[in-house]
Design an enzyme around this catalytic site. Structure first.
Site, mmCIF file in Angstrom:
data_model
loop_
_atom_site.group_PDB
_atom_site.id
_atom_site.type_symbol
_atom_site.label_atom_id
_atom_site.label_comp_id
_atom_site.label_asym_id
_atom_site.label_seq_id
_atom_site.Cartn_x
_atom_site.Cartn_y
_atom_site.Cartn_z
ATOM 1 N N ASN A 9 0.872 -1.180 0.000
ATOM 2 C CA ASN A 9 0.000 0.000 0.000
ATOM 3 C C ASN A 9 0.907 1.227 0.000
ATOM 4 O O ASN A 9 1.428 1.628 1.039
ATOM 5 C CB ASN A 9 -0.877 -0.068 1.265
ATOM 6 C CG ASN A 9 -1.825 1.109 1.387
ATOM 7 O OD1 ASN A 9 -1.706 2.101 0.669
ATOM 8 N ND2 ASN A 9 -2.766 1.001 2.322
ATOM 9 N N LYS A 16 3.229 0.837 3.132
ATOM 10 C CA LYS A 16 2.871 -0.183 4.119
ATOM 11 C C LYS A 16 2.864 -1.544 3.441
ATOM 12 O O LYS A 16 2.517 -1.646 2.263
ATOM 13 C CB LYS A 16 1.460 0.075 4.672
ATOM 14 C CG LYS A 16 1.329 1.377 5.440
ATOM 15 C CD LYS A 16 -0.102 1.533 5.963
ATOM 16 C CE LYS A 16 -0.421 2.985 6.258
ATOM 17 N NZ LYS A 16 -1.822 3.304 6.335
ATOM 18 N N ARG A 94 -2.585 -1.895 -3.467
ATOM 19 C CA ARG A 94 -3.619 -0.868 -3.447
ATOM 20 C C ARG A 94 -3.274 0.093 -4.578
ATOM 21 O O ARG A 94 -2.167 0.654 -4.615
ATOM 22 C CB ARG A 94 -3.595 -0.133 -2.118
ATOM 23 C CG ARG A 94 -4.616 0.967 -2.059
ATOM 24 C CD ARG A 94 -4.530 1.707 -0.752
ATOM 25 N NE ARG A 94 -5.521 2.764 -0.711
ATOM 26 C CZ ARG A 94 -5.528 3.715 0.210
ATOM 27 N NH1 ARG A 94 -4.611 3.726 1.146
ATOM 28 N NH2 ARG A 94 -6.450 4.644 0.187
ATOM 29 N N HIS A 182 -11.035 5.598 -1.373
ATOM 30 C CA HIS A 182 -11.111 4.838 -0.114
ATOM 31 C C HIS A 182 -12.005 3.603 -0.240
ATOM 32 O O HIS A 182 -12.555 3.107 0.744
ATOM 33 C CB HIS A 182 -11.631 5.725 1.053
ATOM 34 C CG HIS A 182 -10.656 6.748 1.515
ATOM 35 N ND1 HIS A 182 -11.012 8.051 1.788
ATOM 36 C CD2 HIS A 182 -9.325 6.669 1.728
ATOM 37 C CE1 HIS A 182 -9.940 8.723 2.159
ATOM 38 N NE2 HIS A 182 -8.906 7.923 2.121
ATOM 39 N N HIS A 209 -14.821 7.630 6.723
ATOM 40 C CA HIS A 209 -13.411 7.211 6.790
ATOM 41 C C HIS A 209 -12.604 8.473 7.075
ATOM 42 O O HIS A 209 -12.388 9.305 6.181
ATOM 43 C CB HIS A 209 -12.996 6.569 5.458
ATOM 44 C CG HIS A 209 -11.542 6.208 5.395
ATOM 45 N ND1 HIS A 209 -11.071 4.911 5.448
ATOM 46 C CD2 HIS A 209 -10.435 6.992 5.306
ATOM 47 C CE1 HIS A 209 -9.755 4.916 5.387
ATOM 48 N NE2 HIS A 209 -9.336 6.173 5.306
ATOM 49 N N ARG A 242 -5.101 18.385 2.644
ATOM 50 C CA ARG A 242 -5.898 18.715 1.449
ATOM 51 C C ARG A 242 -7.113 19.557 1.830
ATOM 52 O O ARG A 242 -7.683 19.374 2.901
ATOM 53 C CB ARG A 242 -6.359 17.432 0.752
ATOM 54 C CG ARG A 242 -5.260 16.746 -0.011
ATOM 55 C CD ARG A 242 -5.701 15.391 -0.510
ATOM 56 N NE ARG A 242 -5.112 14.298 0.246
ATOM 57 C CZ ARG A 242 -5.522 13.038 0.230
ATOM 58 N NH1 ARG A 242 -6.544 12.690 -0.520
ATOM 59 N NH2 ARG A 242 -4.921 12.122 0.960
ATOM 60 N N GLY A 329 -7.863 6.433 11.208
ATOM 61 C CA GLY A 329 -7.124 6.986 12.351
ATOM 62 C C GLY A 329 -7.912 7.941 13.230
ATOM 63 O O GLY A 329 -7.955 7.779 14.462
ATOM 64 N N ILE A 330 -8.535 8.946 12.637
ATOM 65 C CA ILE A 330 -9.297 9.915 13.430
ATOM 66 C C ILE A 330 -10.637 9.321 13.850
ATOM 67 O O ILE A 330 -11.045 9.413 15.019
ATOM 68 C CB ILE A 330 -9.496 11.219 12.615
ATOM 69 C CG1 ILE A 330 -8.148 11.864 12.284
ATOM 70 C CG2 ILE A 330 -10.396 12.185 13.369
ATOM 71 C CD1 ILE A 330 -8.228 13.041 11.309
ATOM 72 N N GLU A 380 -7.825 -2.334 5.112
ATOM 73 C CA GLU A 380 -7.735 -2.358 3.641
ATOM 74 C C GLU A 380 -6.895 -3.551 3.179
ATOM 75 O O GLU A 380 -7.168 -4.162 2.147
ATOM 76 C CB GLU A 380 -7.114 -1.042 3.153
ATOM 77 C CG GLU A 380 -8.047 0.143 3.373
ATOM 78 C CD GLU A 380 -7.340 1.486 3.432
ATOM 79 O OE1 GLU A 380 -6.241 1.566 4.009
ATOM 80 O OE2 GLU A 380 -7.898 2.462 2.912
HETATM 81 P P1 ADP Z 1 -3.768 7.567 6.618
HETATM 82 O O1 ADP Z 1 -4.805 8.240 5.762
HETATM 83 O O2 ADP Z 1 -2.384 8.127 6.431
HETATM 84 O O3 ADP Z 1 -3.823 6.034 6.597
HETATM 85 P P2 ADP Z 1 -4.700 7.279 9.358
HETATM 86 O O4 ADP Z 1 -5.975 6.569 9.058
HETATM 87 O O5 ADP Z 1 -3.606 6.516 10.010
HETATM 88 O O6 ADP Z 1 -4.140 8.044 8.088
HETATM 89 O O7 ADP Z 1 -5.073 8.540 10.292
HETATM 90 C C1 ADP Z 1 -4.113 9.447 10.716
HETATM 91 C C2 ADP Z 1 -4.808 10.511 11.550
HETATM 92 O O8 ADP Z 1 -5.400 9.883 12.707
HETATM 93 C C3 ADP Z 1 -3.869 11.599 12.056
HETATM 94 O O9 ADP Z 1 -4.456 12.883 11.908
HETATM 95 C C4 ADP Z 1 -3.735 11.248 13.540
HETATM 96 O O10 ADP Z 1 -3.467 12.364 14.344
HETATM 97 C C5 ADP Z 1 -5.135 10.727 13.818
HETATM 98 N N1 ADP Z 1 -5.151 10.005 15.105
HETATM 99 C C6 ADP Z 1 -4.588 8.813 15.394
HETATM 100 N N2 ADP Z 1 -4.759 8.535 16.727
HETATM 101 C C7 ADP Z 1 -5.440 9.587 17.267
HETATM 102 C C8 ADP Z 1 -5.924 9.904 18.578
HETATM 103 N N3 ADP Z 1 -5.758 9.079 19.608
HETATM 104 N N4 ADP Z 1 -6.574 11.070 18.757
HETATM 105 C C9 ADP Z 1 -6.765 11.919 17.715
HETATM 106 N N5 ADP Z 1 -6.338 11.684 16.465
HETATM 107 C C10 ADP Z 1 -5.678 10.528 16.235
#
Ligand code: ADP
Length: 393
Positions: A9, A16, A94, A182, A209, A242, A329-330, A380
């Site tokens: 990915n 990754k 991916r 996504h 997402h 973005r 992540g968020i 994914e």
């Molecule tokens: P990518 O699109 O690169 O795969 P991710 O899905 O890993 O991204 O998401 C990254 C985001 O998730 C970053 O903005 C990171 O700060 C946020 N994030 C991860 N853990 C936390 C947390 N505990 N609290 C707030 N935001 C978080």
């Protein structure tokens, strides 16, 4: 030695990988790894299925000039050397853009690669890295089965209206339409929804997402009906760097009044906008949440305001809302973001339980919530591994 599939990915600044057994349908990788911060100072990490860090060997220290291509050329022999018991029988990639033609996972041939090359202008920051990964594997082991899995494919079930821009039809006919992205994440969530929602999984669901890249997908019968990203991955939600939805008049202003050319505008909208641009502090939600700066808070508020507005905007495509799912992540980790978004959606019947939300529980809807609200981890890689297994059989 046992047969395994490798998933790759390649993101704009990360790469990754994961290794899965090829003869069991498990969604759990036996090994996962990542190169982060490519372009600045690449950092390698690798761990086993139970989260233990593994020996990095020659990849422990990396030169800061190493790009995606160079890192892949190091990774493939590293995998063979360090984890020889994994005989790799297929590699799944991916690939961000599959255009209108690729509606599902596709075996990579020279002809397919040529077609994917033609889509590079539609995803200039991602597609070249994805294709470089395919070429690096072909060079490493020319006969290895390679499968491309597209972020756009999941959205090809949308009706024509959801995909059209209101521009002269000749442009739409040549492919200037809303593709959506996504899709691998949405496909994974669509696959596990029945476990959590039972028959409700096939009703009206919006999946958010929320990661560095962020988007929404409105589903009915677990198929995509509309999404917030469009022709490119720049549209829709506020993202880490973005801008998301933008009045096209702003671009004309930048060209005429600021004399910016296409590259300067691309750089600003893809790399200097979003949470980073608004806050002036960071693209990282975690960092912004910890900051006391008013602009950090404003960036978070804007992120959530836009997310709630666009969630509401997708409701007509599915005729109502039965469940809202947060992922990435968020979405999986930020109780604050989920709270701020849901607070703006109470009129839609969305209400969350503060305690469950703060604990990142799976079901975070309150007892009186008309809409089910869930937090589900995405995967994914599991979707890519499944595609490889289906082809290998
Ligand atoms: P990518 O699109 O690169 O795969 P991710 O899905 O890993 O991204 O998401 C990254 C985001 O998730 C970053 O903005 C990171 O700060 C946020 N994030 C991860 N853990 C936390 C947390 N505990 N609290 C707030 N935001 C978080």
């Amino acid at each position: 030695m046992s047969d395994h599939v490798l998933t790759l990915n390649a993101g704009s600044s990360s790469l990754k990988f994961a290794i899965f057994a090829s003869n069991t349908p498990s969604a759990q990788a036996e090994m996962t790894g990542k190169f982060a911060s490519i372009g600045r100072q690449p950092v390698f990490s690798v761990s086993s299925a139970d989260g233990r860090s593994l020996d990095k060997g020659a990849l422990a220290t990396l030169d800061n000039t190493f790009d995606h291509e160079k890192l892949l050329a190091l990774l493939l022999p590293w995998l063979a050397q360090h984890h020889g018991r994994h005989r790799i029988v297929a590699v799944g990639h991916r690939v961000v853009h599959g255009g209108e033609r690729f509606e599902g996972p596709t075996r990579v041939t020279e002809a397919v690669l040529d077609e994917l090359e033609r889509l590079v202008p539609l995803a200039p920051l991602h597609q070249p890295h994805n294709l470089a990964a395919i070429r690096a594997v072909a060079e490493w082991r020319p006969d290895l089965l390679q499968i491309a899995c597209f972020d756009t494919s999941f959205h090809r079930t949308q009706e024509r209206l959801a995909q059209l821009f209101a521009i002269p039809h000749a442009l739409s006919d040549e492919g200037v339409i809303r593709y959506g992205f996504h899709g691998l994440s949405y496909a994974y969530i669509a696959g596990v929804l029945p476990e959590y929602l039972g028959p409700l999984a096939d009703r009206r669901v919006i999946v958010a997402h929320l990661g560095n890249g962020s988007s929404l997908c409105a589903m009915k019968e677990r198929k995509s009906r509309a999404t917030s990203m469009g022709f490119t991955a720049l549209d829709g939600l506020v993202m880490g760097r973005r801008c998301g939805t933008l009045d096209p008049g702003v671009i004309l202003y930048l060209m005429r009044a600021k004399k910016m050319d296409a590259s300067a505008i691309e750089d600003m909208l893809y790399r200097k906008s979003g949470l980073l641009g608004v806050s002036g502090i960071s693209n990282n939600m975690h960092v912004l949440q910890d900051s006391k700066a008013p602009r950090a808070r404003e960036a978070i508020e804007l992120y959530c305001y836009r997310a709630a507005s666009l969630i509401a905007g997708l409701v007509p495509s599915i005729g109502g809302l039965d469940a809202l799912v947060f992922t990435a992540g968020i979405g999986e980790n930020s109780a604050l973001v989920r709270q701020l978004i849901c607070d703006r959606l109470d009129w839609l019947g969305v209400s969350i339980d503060g305690k469950a939300n703060s604990e990142n529980a799976v079901q975070i809807g309150s007892e009186q919530s008309r809409v089910k609200v869930l937090v589900l981890p995405t995967n994914e890689e599991a979707i890519i591994a499944k595609a490889c297994r289906d082809y290998s059989e």
